[in-house]
Enzyme design. Structure first.
Site, PDB file in Angstrom:
ATOM      1  N   GLU A  20     -11.154 -15.296   5.687  1.00 59.09           N
ATOM      2  CA  GLU A  20     -11.053 -16.736   5.954  1.00 59.09           C
ATOM      3  C   GLU A  20     -10.053 -16.989   7.096  1.00 59.09           C
ATOM      4  OE1 GLU A  20     -11.033 -15.383   3.011  1.00 59.09           O
ATOM      5  OE2 GLU A  20     -12.800 -16.220   2.027  1.00 59.09           O
TER       6      GLU A  20
ATOM      7  N   SER B   2       0.828  -1.207   0.000  1.00 66.73           N
ATOM      8  CA  SER B   2       0.000   0.000   0.000  1.00 66.73           C
ATOM      9  C   SER B   2       0.861   1.254   0.000  1.00 66.73           C
ATOM     10  CB  SER B   2      -0.917   0.005   1.233  1.00 66.73           C
ATOM     11  OG  SER B   2      -1.616  -1.207   1.344  1.00 66.73           O
TER      12      SER B   2
ATOM     13  N   GLU C 140      -4.177  -2.996  13.191  1.00 67.11           N
ATOM     14  CA  GLU C 140      -4.781  -2.845  11.874  1.00 67.11           C
ATOM     15  C   GLU C 140      -6.215  -3.362  11.868  1.00 67.11           C
ATOM     16  OE1 GLU C 140      -2.894  -5.178   8.846  1.00 67.11           O
ATOM     17  OE2 GLU C 140      -3.366  -3.701   7.294  1.00 67.11           O
TER      18      GLU C 140
END
Length: 370
Positions: free
Chosen positions: A355, A159, A240
């Site tokens: 997941e 990012s 985060e």
């Protein structure tokens, strides 16, 4: 916790609301373009000069010693004002909490003020071509040399790397799966570093690949102990997923916009979805207040962060899908809701796929077998 805000916090909210109303810019170009990146960097500097870029940090590093609760209030006002997205978010929301927890006094003094003012903007360099959700499988390495380390390998989906100044991530310093990892910081414009932009759905390079060929970094660029990078990284990941990356203010503002969109053209068939979205945002806000209370009492973020991440990523998609359904064909061609929808689709993937988060919840919180 007491949900009635004290006079000091109410005064802080009023100050932030007033300042944003007078100063928050509108219509900045996307920060995933060269022009937009610099415009957002300038906005970060404006926030810094007003002592509002990192309100909960110590004053010595550019903050104002505000409480975590006041940080939540700041975020509510920031998003309600529809102020620009934070180009410094990788640094101030992810790396900074890691430095506060595991960095040295020298690292904090050297790095945090430049981060707060956006003099240095950071890229998150965690994923690799064969190590995304399975972060411990990374192969990028660090080799000992005189006075420091030589970093080699490839990072991907990094990012802000296209235009950022520096990166942070894990590198393998021995063959042990978890204990062989060390957390490094490195420059993105140094000899031996090549950055190749990756276009997003909208065509803009919000991500990049980073190629490192024997890039020298001194010992001072190691966070925590050599071989203890996994523990440091989990600290970053908890922030985060659990608190800093997606504050409830963002979802409160989106839910309110959704309510206003529905009122402009009431559709009985969508009413329950709009109500559910609003309630979801309120629930997330209350849950965050609980997290703040726990942290203020000496607690820590743990596996519960995964619950947070699952909740806000699903909520984000649901709100934007509802908005696009309300807009019909008009919303599917262009506009803020479409941009937000495209971004929301990445929510179940970044910060650890949903997941993986469900596995964490099943094994670490519910105690279910692997």
């Amino acid at each position: 916790m007491d949900l009635d805000l004290d006079p000091a916090t109410l005064a802080f909210r009023a100050e932030v609301r007033s300042w944003l109303a007078a100063n928050a810019p509108t219509g900045l170009p996307s920060m995933d373009t060269a022009e937009g990146f610099e415009a957002h960097r300038a906005w970060e500097r404006t926030l810094f000069d007003a002592r509002l870029s990192v309100v909960a940090w110590p004053e010595a590093f550019g903050g104002r010693d505000a409480s975590l609760l006041q940080w939540v209030i700041f975020e509510e006002e920031y998003h309600a004002a529809r102020a620009p997205a934070r180009v410094s978010q990788n640094g101030i929301f992810l790396l900074a909490p890691t430095l506060f927890a595991h960095g040295t006094a020298e690292q904090c003094a050297r790095l945090l003020p430049a981060m707060a003012s956006a003099e240095e903007v950071w890229a998150q360099a965690w994923s690799e071509p064969e190590a995304g959700s399975d972060l411990a499988a990374i192969r990028a390495s660090a080799r000992r040399t005189d006075g420091g380390w030589l970093l080699s390998g490839q990072k991907t989906w990094s990012s802000r790397a296209t235009f950022a100044d520096r990166g942070f991530g894990l590198f393998r310093t021995s063959g042990e799966r978890h204990r062989g990892l060390t957390y490094f910081m490195f420059p993105l414009r140094a000899p031996g570093v090549a950055v190749r932009p990756i276009a997003q759905l909208d065509g803009e390079p919000g991500f990049a690949e980073i190629f490192l060929g024997d890039v020298f970094v001194p010992d001072e660029e190691v966070i925590g102990e050599v071989g203890n990078g996994w523990k440091v990284a989990m600290s970053t990941a908890s922030n985060e997923r659990g608190l800093s990356l997606r504050s409830p203010g963002r979802f409160l503002a989106t839910a309110q916009r959704l309510v206003e969109l529905w009122k402009a053209s009431p559709d009985p068939a969508s009413r329950d979805r709009v109500v559910d979205a609003w309630l979801g945002a309120q629930a997330y806000r209350l849950y965050t207040f609980g997290t703040v209370t726990r942290l203020a009492s000496g607690g820590s973020l743990g596996a519960e962060s995964s619950v947070n991440k699952l909740f806000w990523s699903d909520l984000d998609i649901a709100m934007h899908e509802t908005a696009l359904d309300l807009l019909g064909g008009e919303g599917e061609t262009a506009g803020d809701w479409l941009d937000g929808y495209l971004f929301s689709l990445a929510g179940p993937i970044y910060a650890g796929t949903n997941e993986i988060q469900r596995n964490v919840v099943a094994e670490r919180i519910l105690g279910l077998p692997r």
